[in-house]
Structure formats: structure tokens, C-alpha cells
Design an enzyme around this catalytic site. Structure first.
Site, short mmCIF file in Angstrom:
data_model
loop_
_atom_site.label_atom_id
_atom_site.label_comp_id
_atom_site.label_asym_id
_atom_site.label_seq_id
_atom_site.Cartn_x
_atom_site.Cartn_y
_atom_site.Cartn_z
N SER A 158 8.35 -67.53 -18.13
CA SER A 158 6.96 -67.98 -18.07
C SER A 158 6.14 -66.89 -17.37
CB SER A 158 6.85 -69.29 -17.28
OG SER A 158 5.50 -69.60 -16.99
N TYR A 163 8.86 -73.80 -9.44
CA TYR A 163 9.07 -73.39 -10.82
C TYR A 163 8.95 -71.87 -10.94
CZ TYR A 163 8.49 -73.38 -15.94
OH TYR A 163 8.64 -73.16 -17.28
#
Length: 317
Positions: free
Chosen positions: A170, A182
Site C-alpha cells: 500500500s 497497518y
């Protein structure tokens, strides 16, 4: 400055030659090649399984819930053709990974095992002290160790058939906006991939990283969270530091980001397919809006104090 010009020209020339090679070479023939995808219950993994099946690959679709709606839809599409098999695969369980390998080995098509797509992942948001240690351990097990666990299991097959390994990262690996847990896992998996990519070159195995921007509306990885849900999970120590108004502001901020995410998940799937089929795949595929790419650019090239100022301003709004 001028001393660096020859180096820059050489880099531009190499980039141009790489692009020409990508355009000129024939793409891979999918028929008779097997690909295993983790996290196919929904989102990018689900879409990729359907796409690869249409292209002619033999697809092993790993699902956390093989009896769920996503898995049942894949089974309906597969019909009786046998080229799309749904299997239970919890990447945190070594026995699930072993069983997946045994299934793949017993149903290998004629051209063997071509690709592993480490797509399974989880996400949440919250400031560092809001999340208990158990949450950090769970995220590390799914997002980092889960990908490593499946990679190590299938590495002998990938070396044998000179295949591809694709990892879902990501752009959040470069910075964080309230979801440091995350971001942490994606930054870690990027470094694992960098080491693996260099090591696998001698075996003809190519390693690719997919870096989506905000595609929250295309997946179920990050559902919105209410301030009440967050507050109820805080420890008494954290409640003594933060008030409900602040938690509400942070929840509104992050949920607004989620609502702005792209719903066109096929853009990310296009990159994943290219990583599996291109004769000269990229090491990294950044699939993001221009403003998201600009943020990554600032993070990569400017001093940390500049990036901190940019992100602090965004959080204050």
C-alpha cells in the site's frame, strides 16, 4: 550537480529500454499454469481469482471462510470445469498452508505452478496507545508473517517453474494518517520483498509489489468505525488522556477518508494481472491518484520535518 548528469541520463536510458522491452515481448500464455491467491473472500483477491479464471489460468482461491458468500460465488463461477478451486486458507495457520500446498501439488496443470499472490490482509485505525498488544500481534501474524509463511511453503515450487510472487502492499507503507499499525505491517513486507526480489533473480523468479492508494470502497478490509466502538475498547489509562470529543474527531476524519476511496478495484487487479503475465513485470506497481503519488513523492524525497508538517496539517483538518 553537473557531475550527476551522466548517471541521470543512464538511468533514463535504462528506463526507456525497459519500457520498450515490455511493449515488444509477447505476454505469458495462461493455459496450463496454476496460481494460488490468498484472501479471496472479497476485495482484490476475489476479483483477481475471477479475472485469472477468465484468462485461462488454473486458480486456487484461498478463502478464510470457504462457506461464505464470496467463496460460494467463486464456486458458482468455477462450475465443474476444475480450473478454479476454492480452499480454506487462514494464513496464520501453518496446517492450512501445508494443506494448500498438498492440494496444489495434487492438482498441478501441465505447465506447473506459476504464481503466488499474497493478498490476504487486515486493517484498522487508531492512535498507537489505543490498540492493545494483542491487536499488534494479530496484525503482524496476518499481514507480515502470513505472507512470509505462504511464501516459504511455495518457494521450492516457484523456483522449479521460474514463477512469480506478488505481494499486496500500500502507499501507506510510506506514511501514516491515523493507521500506524497497518502502515507498520506494509512497510515491513516491502523490505521483505526487497530482499526476496534480489535473492530470487538467480532462479528466474520475479517478485512484484502492488501499492494501491485509497481503494477502501473496493474492499472490505477497513469498515468504518464509530467513536463509540473506539471508546469502548480504550483502556482506562487512555480514557484519562483522551476525551470522547477527540475520539469523535478522529473517527470522523478517518471515516471520511474511507468514503472518498475509489470503488474501481479493477484498476488494482489490472496491475496484479500485469505482474503475473508481463514478460518484464515491474518491481512495484503504484496504483493511486495523483495527489496520493505526490504525497509519496514528498515523503521519499523531502526531509522528515517537511513530511511531518504536511501530515500534521492534514490531521488538524
Amino acid at each position: 550537480m553537473w557531475a550527476a548528469a551522466p548517471v541521470l541520463l543512464l538511468l533514463l536510458l535504462l528506463l526507456l529500454l525497459a519500457r520498450l522491452a515490455r511493449r515488444g515481448a509477447a505476454r505469458l500464455e495462461p493455459a496450463g499454469r496454476a496460481v494460488l491467491i490468498t484472501g479471496c473472500d472479497s476485495g482484490f483477491g476475489h476479483l483477481l481469482a475471477l479475472r485469472l479464471h477468465r484468462l485461462g489460468f488454473t486458480v486456487f482461491a484461498g478463502c478464510l471462510c470457504p462457506g461464505g458468500d464470496g467463496a460460494r460465488r467463486l464456486q458458482r463461477v468455477a462450475g465443474g470445469a476444475g480450473r478454479l478451486r476454492v480452499l480454506r486458507l487462514d494464513v496464520t495457520r501453518a496446517r492450512d498452508v501445508r494443506a494448500a500446498k498438498e492440494l496444489v501439488l495434487s492438482h498441478l496443470p501441465e505447465r506447473g505452478f506459476w504464481g503466488l499472490v499474497n493478498n490476504a490482509g487486515i486493517s484498522t485505525f487508531g492512535e498507537t496507545g489505543w490498540l492493545p498488544m494483542e491487536t499488534y500481534e494479530k496484525f503482524a501474524d496476518v499481514n507480515i508473517l502470513g505472507s512470509i509463511r505462504t511464501t516459504l511453503a511455495f518457494l521450492p515450487l516457484l523456483r522449479k517453474y521460474k514463477g512469480r510472487i506478488v505481494f499486496m502492499s500500500s502507499i501507506i507503507a510510506y506514511f501514516t494518517l491515523g493507521n500506524g499499525i497497518y502502515s507498520m505491517t506494509k512497510a515491513a513486507i516491502e523490505k521483505f520483498c526487497d530482499a526476496l526480489r534480489l535473492e530470487m533473480k538467480k532462479f528466474g523468479v520475479q517478485v512484484c509489489i502492488i501499492q494501491p492508494g485509497n481503494y477502501a470502497r473496493s474492499t472490505k478490509i477497513q469498515p468504518p468505525l464509530s467513536a463509540e466502538e473506539i471508546w469502548s475498547e480504550l483502556s482506562e489509562e487512555e480514557k484519562a488522556v483522551y476525551n470522547k470529543e477527540y475520539v469523535q474527531e478522529r473517527a470522523n476524519f478517518f471515516n471520511n477518508i474511507l468514503s472518498e476511496g475509489s470503488a474501481n478495484g479493477s484498476e488494482v487487479v489490472d496491475a496484479m494481472v500485469d505482474a503475473l503475465t508481463s514478460p518484464a513485470p515491474k518491481a512495484r506497481y503504484m496504483v493511486a491518484k495523483l495527489k496520493e503519488k505526490a504525497l509519496v513523492f514528498v515523503c521519499a524525497l523531502f526531509p522528515t520535518v517537511v513530511m511531518d508538517s504536511v501530515l500534521s496539517y492534514a490531521l488538524s483538518k
